[in-house]
Design an enzyme around this catalytic site. Structure first.
Site, PDB file in Angstrom:
ATOM      1  N   LYS A  79     -38.926  50.324  66.983  1.00  0.00           N
ATOM      2  CA  LYS A  79     -39.681  49.483  67.936  1.00  0.00           C
ATOM      3  C   LYS A  79     -41.092  50.065  68.092  1.00  0.00           C
ATOM      4  CE  LYS A  79     -39.209  47.676  72.698  1.00  0.00           C
ATOM      5  NZ  LYS A  79     -38.348  47.724  73.922  1.00  0.00           N
ATOM      6  N   SER A 153     -36.918  43.423  75.477  1.00  0.00           N
ATOM      7  CA  SER A 153     -38.180  43.534  74.771  1.00  0.00           C
ATOM      8  C   SER A 153     -38.066  44.070  73.348  1.00  0.00           C
ATOM      9  CB  SER A 153     -39.109  44.453  75.555  1.00  0.00           C
ATOM     10  OG  SER A 153     -38.574  45.762  75.624  1.00  0.00           O
ATOM     11  N   SER A 177     -33.318  45.725  77.585  1.00  0.00           N
ATOM     12  CA  SER A 177     -34.139  45.403  76.408  1.00  0.00           C
ATOM     13  C   SER A 177     -33.548  45.780  75.061  1.00  0.00           C
ATOM     14  CB  SER A 177     -35.523  46.054  76.540  1.00  0.00           C
ATOM     15  OG  SER A 177     -36.285  45.383  77.504  1.00  0.00           O
TER      16      SER A 177
END
Lengths: 468, 83
Positions: A79, A153, A177
């Protein structure tokens, strides 16, 4: 023979060891699958093809030399809020568009030291809470239905793993997330205990809840990665000194004799009926495998959304104070959160921190009656990006009303949970379940999730995009 | 039913200005809407009694609870167990 991109990380390692395939072949396959699927899902911010192929060549050599490490040659994504030395780390934002760290986040360093091959930086919602329609890099789209968000996210991580670009991606979870995109993309996700995995080198969202963990297509891969990334980091004050468990060694011990709590309130309320049915089906399967299902209650669950949001807003406002005079450079979603954070009073913020003990007490009392708790992965399904309305039975809710309903309490309490796929529901979209355990009992959560995976085929479902 | 009024745009603007933060009218309008939307939740939070004497609950207790394997919350009393 199964395509290399269909293999989990664990299956790839088996093939590397047997000589059936090489890390270079696996990395090339990951790059090609990314080229093929990326136009449809936009999961990647930065491709690292040349660096990945060089690292894969080194992994090839290590298998030949007999010096392979635990994740040797496995393609992984990161990420894009975790620092990667020499590779830009954007947070999905304009402000950090050109930031190139000169260090790896501890988790990235541990993965590389274990032989993992980083092939891509995966798109997050901006700063891990910004707008799902990212104005800087475009929205990431759900491989199951490209009109829908993968959730966030860790949106790129969920979409990429589901699309078979990589078997494993590292995400972060502050209110759900990791588990939200895992559930909505039909893959597995692990949010470890807060402090179990060091946060050093991750761009923070809310330090008291931020947790790094893997998304993958099997529970075994979650365990394999946790074994590498968990453990104390002296340079991180939030990092626990608790000893690691044997995550892989415990995986296949089954659930016989365990007591699994099924919530009587909150989690199965305001939850889509097909998701409720999936949770009840999971409970039946655990019973058939020798576990006992016991009812548990969470008397203060109605406080969790407010505690979570005010904690999150207070901490992110503090963290972004350094660039608060550049609000126009943020996406509108995250700028709004920074603005709202300005109005969280110190007394309200601290009240939330004190009340976290009350939510923890609910779980402490529940865990006197059970070893683990079974809850939905999410109350609803991935919404369309056009309106972000979530379907719950015959009712639609704006996603902020329901998306974190089944996840936030585990960030507030710091508890570990594993999310695994549990089939398809509304309009053929993925749904899932979560297994939560007491702090630092990821071994138990993974073991229960593994038992579920072994008696179901949900983890084998692939979005049409993969074979199309 | 809520007993306290929401903060209006002028008040929020003044709070932000005092902190050195310049907000556009759009940001202020959105902040007013957010404050209104969260008002009942905030009042529910504020309604929970937190002790000044006896067994206190502080942010440190929440951290200690995690490190202690999920045991020792100040609220996990015998009385609470009977609920």
């Amino acid at each position: 023979m199964t395509n290399l991109t269909d293999c989990t990380g664990t299956e790839l390692i088996d093939r590397f060891r047997s000589g059936e395939a090489s890390p270079t072949e696996a990395v090339r396959a990951a790059i090609e699958q990314t080229e093929r699927t990326e136009p449809a899902i936009n999961a990647v911010i930065t491709r690292m093809n040349d660096l990945a192929l060089a690292a894969a060549a080194e992994s090839d050599r290590r298998y030949r030399d007999g010096t392979a490490r635990p994740l040797e040659g496995v393609p992984v994504g990161i990420k894009d809020i975790l620092a990667t030395a020499g590779v830009r780390t954007t947070a999905g934002s304009a402000i950090y568009r050109d930031w190139v760290p000169d260090y790896d986040a501890t988790v990235v360093k541990r993965l590389r030291d274990a032989g993992a091959v980083v092939v891509a930086k995966h798109a997050p919602f901006p700063f891990a809470l910004g707008h799902e329609n990212n104005p800087h890099y475009g929205p990431t789209l759900n491989p199951w239905d490209t009109e829908r968000t993968p959730g966030g996210s860790s949106s790129g991580s969920g979409a990429s793993v589901a699309a078979r670009q990589v078997p494993i991606s590292i995400g972060t979870d502050t209110g759900g997330s990791i588990r939200l995109p895992a559930t909505w993309c039909g893959v597995a996700g692990l949010k470890p205990t807060w402090g179990r995995v060091p946060n050093k080198g991750v761009m923070p969202l809310a330090w008291s809840m931020d947790t790094i963990g893997p998304l993958a297509r099997s529970v075994a891969d979650l365990a394999l990665v946790l074994d590498v990334i968990a453990g104390h980091e002296p340079a991180d004050a939030s990092s626990s000194r608790q000893p690691k468990q044997d995550y892989l060694g415990e995986l296949d011990k089954g659930v016989a004799g365990l007591r699994i709590g099924l919530p009587e309130n909150w989690f199965l309320e305001k939850c889509d009926p097909q998701i409720v049915a999936a949770v009840e089906d999971a409970a039946e399967r655990f019973t058939e495998a020798g576990a006992t299902i016991v009812p548990v209650r969470f008397p203060h669950a109605d406080l969790t959304q407010a505690i979570g949001w005010f904690t999150l807003l207070g901490e992110l406002a503090s963290l972004h104070q350094i660039t608060v005079d550049r609000l126009d450079e943020y996406d509108s979603g995250f700028a709004g959160h920074i603005v709202n954070g300005q109005f969280v009073s110190a007394t309200d913020y601290l009240r939330c921190q004190r009340l976290r003990c009350l939510i923890q007490a609910d779980y402490e009392i529940a865990f006197r009656e059970c070893d683990a708790i079974l809850v939905p992965g999410n109350s609803s399904y991935a919404p369309k990006l056009a309106d972000m309305m979530c379907q719950v039975g015959d009712t639609e809710y704006f996603w902020y009303e329901v998306a974190a309903r089944c996840t936030f309490s585990f960030n507030i309490t710091g508890l570990p949970t594993v999310a695994v796929p549990a089939g398809l529901g509304f309009e053929g979209l993925p749904l899932g379940i979560q297994i939560a355990t007491p702090p630092f009992r990821e071994d138990l959560a993974l073991r229960i999730a593994q038992a579920y995976e072994q008696v179901t085929d949900h983890h084998r479902l692939a979005p049409p995009l993969v074979n199309g | 039913m809520s007993s306290n009024p929401s903060l209006d745009a002028a008040t929020l603007g003044a709070i932000a200005a005092a902190a050195g933060v310049k907000l556009s009218p759009e940001h202020l309008d959105a902040a007013v809407a957010f404050n209104e939307a969260m008002r009942e939740d905030l009042e529910r939070l504020r309604s929970v009694p937190l002790a000044f004497v006896g067994r206190l609950a502080t942010p440190l207790d929440a951290l200690a609870w995690i490190e202690n394997g999920g045991r020792g919350s100040p609220f996990a009393t015998e009385e609470a167990t009977q609920r």
